[in-house]
Motif scaffolding. Structure first.
Motif, mmCIF file in Angstrom:
data_model
loop_
_atom_site.group_PDB
_atom_site.id
_atom_site.type_symbol
_atom_site.label_atom_id
_atom_site.label_comp_id
_atom_site.label_asym_id
_atom_site.label_seq_id
_atom_site.Cartn_x
_atom_site.Cartn_y
_atom_site.Cartn_z
ATOM 1 N N VAL A 1 0.841 -1.203 0.000
ATOM 2 C CA VAL A 1 0.000 0.000 0.000
ATOM 3 C C VAL A 1 0.879 1.258 0.000
ATOM 4 C CG1 VAL A 1 -1.677 1.322 1.356
ATOM 5 C CG2 VAL A 1 -1.927 -1.152 1.131
ATOM 6 N N ILE A 2 1.918 1.262 0.821
ATOM 7 C CA ILE A 2 2.755 2.445 1.018
ATOM 8 C C ILE A 2 3.639 2.751 -0.192
ATOM 9 C CG2 ILE A 2 4.665 3.388 2.399
ATOM 10 C CD1 ILE A 2 2.058 3.503 3.875
ATOM 11 N N ARG A 3 4.267 1.742 -0.752
ATOM 12 C CA ARG A 3 5.225 1.986 -1.847
ATOM 13 C C ARG A 3 4.626 2.690 -3.056
ATOM 14 N NH1 ARG A 3 9.007 -3.378 -1.621
ATOM 15 N NH2 ARG A 3 10.334 -2.647 0.075
ATOM 16 N N PRO A 4 3.478 2.266 -3.574
ATOM 17 C CA PRO A 4 2.902 2.982 -4.725
ATOM 18 C C PRO A 4 2.547 4.432 -4.399
ATOM 19 C CG PRO A 4 1.838 0.849 -4.453
ATOM 20 C CD PRO A 4 2.704 1.060 -3.256
ATOM 21 N N MET A 5 2.069 4.666 -3.166
ATOM 22 C CA MET A 5 1.741 6.028 -2.769
ATOM 23 C C MET A 5 3.001 6.892 -2.744
ATOM 24 S SD MET A 5 0.399 7.599 0.801
ATOM 25 C CE MET A 5 1.922 7.071 1.509
ATOM 26 N N ARG B 1 6.795 11.654 -7.951
ATOM 27 C CA ARG B 1 6.563 12.285 -9.259
ATOM 28 C C ARG B 1 6.415 13.798 -9.122
ATOM 29 N NH1 ARG B 1 2.135 8.106 -10.518
ATOM 30 N NH2 ARG B 1 3.403 6.281 -10.909
ATOM 31 N N LEU B 2 6.156 14.265 -7.893
ATOM 32 C CA LEU B 2 6.063 15.703 -7.638
ATOM 33 C C LEU B 2 7.430 16.309 -7.335
ATOM 34 C CD1 LEU B 2 2.892 15.571 -5.365
ATOM 35 C CD2 LEU B 2 3.006 16.233 -7.780
ATOM 36 N N GLU B 3 8.471 15.520 -7.556
ATOM 37 C CA GLU B 3 9.861 15.944 -7.369
ATOM 38 C C GLU B 3 10.157 16.335 -5.925
ATOM 39 O OE1 GLU B 3 10.955 18.757 -10.377
ATOM 40 O OE2 GLU B 3 10.514 17.341 -11.985
ATOM 41 N N VAL B 4 9.742 15.448 -5.019
ATOM 42 C CA VAL B 4 10.027 15.603 -3.599
ATOM 43 C C VAL B 4 10.740 14.342 -3.125
ATOM 44 C CG1 VAL B 4 8.053 17.123 -3.141
ATOM 45 C CG2 VAL B 4 7.780 14.646 -2.918
ATOM 46 N N ALA C 1 10.750 19.066 0.483
ATOM 47 C CA ALA C 1 10.848 19.823 -0.762
ATOM 48 C C ALA C 1 11.824 20.971 -0.543
ATOM 49 C CB ALA C 1 9.484 20.372 -1.170
ATOM 50 N N VAL C 2 12.555 21.321 -1.598
ATOM 51 C CA VAL C 2 13.555 22.384 -1.529
ATOM 52 C C VAL C 2 13.295 23.380 -2.651
ATOM 53 C CG1 VAL C 2 16.019 22.923 -1.637
ATOM 54 C CG2 VAL C 2 15.270 20.778 -0.607
ATOM 55 N N SER C 3 13.392 24.682 -2.309
ATOM 56 C CA SER C 3 13.219 25.723 -3.314
ATOM 57 C C SER C 3 13.848 27.017 -2.806
ATOM 58 C CB SER C 3 11.730 25.956 -3.589
ATOM 59 O OG SER C 3 11.543 27.023 -4.512
ATOM 60 N N VAL D 1 7.602 26.136 -1.800
ATOM 61 C CA VAL D 1 7.706 24.987 -0.898
ATOM 62 C C VAL D 1 6.335 24.689 -0.295
ATOM 63 C CG1 VAL D 1 8.700 24.143 1.266
ATOM 64 C CG2 VAL D 1 10.153 25.329 -0.384
ATOM 65 N N HIS D 2 5.635 25.711 0.157
ATOM 66 C CA HIS D 2 4.302 25.513 0.731
ATOM 67 C C HIS D 2 3.327 24.957 -0.304
ATOM 68 C CE1 HIS D 2 4.890 27.001 4.762
ATOM 69 N NE2 HIS D 2 5.518 28.063 4.282
ATOM 70 N N ARG D 3 3.389 25.441 -1.535
ATOM 71 C CA ARG D 3 2.493 24.933 -2.591
ATOM 72 C C ARG D 3 2.751 23.455 -2.851
ATOM 73 N NH1 ARG D 3 3.394 30.159 -4.694
ATOM 74 N NH2 ARG D 3 5.140 29.448 -5.976
ATOM 75 N N VAL D 4 4.006 23.062 -2.925
ATOM 76 C CA VAL D 4 4.349 21.660 -3.177
ATOM 77 C C VAL D 4 3.871 20.786 -2.017
ATOM 78 C CG1 VAL D 4 6.278 20.033 -3.408
ATOM 79 C CG2 VAL D 4 6.294 22.167 -4.712
ATOM 80 N N LEU D 5 4.105 21.222 -0.782
ATOM 81 C CA LEU D 5 3.666 20.431 0.364
ATOM 82 C C LEU D 5 2.146 20.373 0.456
ATOM 83 C CD1 LEU D 5 6.279 21.404 3.102
ATOM 84 C CD2 LEU D 5 6.297 19.445 1.533
ATOM 85 N N ASP D 6 1.452 21.446 0.061
ATOM 86 C CA ASP D 6 -0.018 21.418 -0.003
ATOM 87 C C ASP D 6 -0.479 20.333 -0.971
ATOM 88 O OD1 ASP D 6 -0.306 23.548 1.773
ATOM 89 O OD2 ASP D 6 -0.631 25.044 0.181
ATOM 90 N N THR D 7 0.161 20.275 -2.125
ATOM 91 C CA THR D 7 -0.189 19.271 -3.133
ATOM 92 C C THR D 7 0.061 17.865 -2.602
ATOM 93 O OG1 THR D 7 0.316 20.813 -4.919
ATOM 94 C CG2 THR D 7 0.291 18.473 -5.484
ATOM 95 N N CYS D 8 1.180 17.668 -1.934
ATOM 96 C CA CYS D 8 1.495 16.353 -1.364
ATOM 97 C C CYS D 8 0.465 15.959 -0.314
ATOM 98 C CB CYS D 8 2.894 16.360 -0.752
ATOM 99 S SG CYS D 8 4.221 16.504 -1.967
ATOM 100 N N GLU D 9 0.090 16.892 0.533
ATOM 101 C CA GLU D 9 -0.896 16.599 1.569
ATOM 102 C C GLU D 9 -2.242 16.221 0.959
ATOM 103 O OE1 GLU D 9 -2.992 18.753 5.407
ATOM 104 O OE2 GLU D 9 -1.065 19.526 4.681
ATOM 105 N N ARG D 10 -2.659 16.952 -0.067
ATOM 106 C CA ARG D 10 -3.920 16.617 -0.750
ATOM 107 C C ARG D 10 -3.840 15.221 -1.373
ATOM 108 N NH1 ARG D 10 -3.659 22.015 -2.300
ATOM 109 N NH2 ARG D 10 -2.783 21.466 -4.332
#
Length: 104
Positions: A31-35, A41-44, A64-66, A72-81
């Protein structure tokens, strides 16, 4: 404080998740690995942190690094969603940290 062109920001997102009907560590990894692959793919950078021997719980850490803290906040928001949208996973809580030039 204004951002300078040579500033670097590192964002860390920790997701405490509850897995559905997981009966073994092998099933948990299935379950974890595919997620985690979808998050990459979001480059994190992504890893399972915490105790990997717990069958139904996991702590997923994303970084995430920028040069732009807002990015950084936008990328982490996307990851959380993305984590919260996973069918076999319930997102219990998240914790975020931002490390920038003002930190040591």
């Amino acid at each position: 404080m204004a951002q300078r062109p040579d500033d670097v920001y590192v964002g860390i997102l920790e997701c405490d998740v509850l897995l559905g009907d997981v009966e073994s560590l092998k099933h948990k990894r299935a379950v974890i690995r595919p997620m985690m692959a979808r998050l990459r793919r979001l480059e994190v950078a992504v890893t399972e942190a915490g105790d990997p021997d717990r069958h139904r719980r996991a702590l997923i850490a994303v970084s995430a690094v920028s040069g732009d803290s807002a990015q950084v906040h936008r990328v982490l928001d996307t990851c959380e969603r993305q984590v919260s949208a996973e069918v076999e996973i319930e997102l219990l809580s998240t914790r975020r940290r931002l490390v920038g030039p003002h930190d040591e």
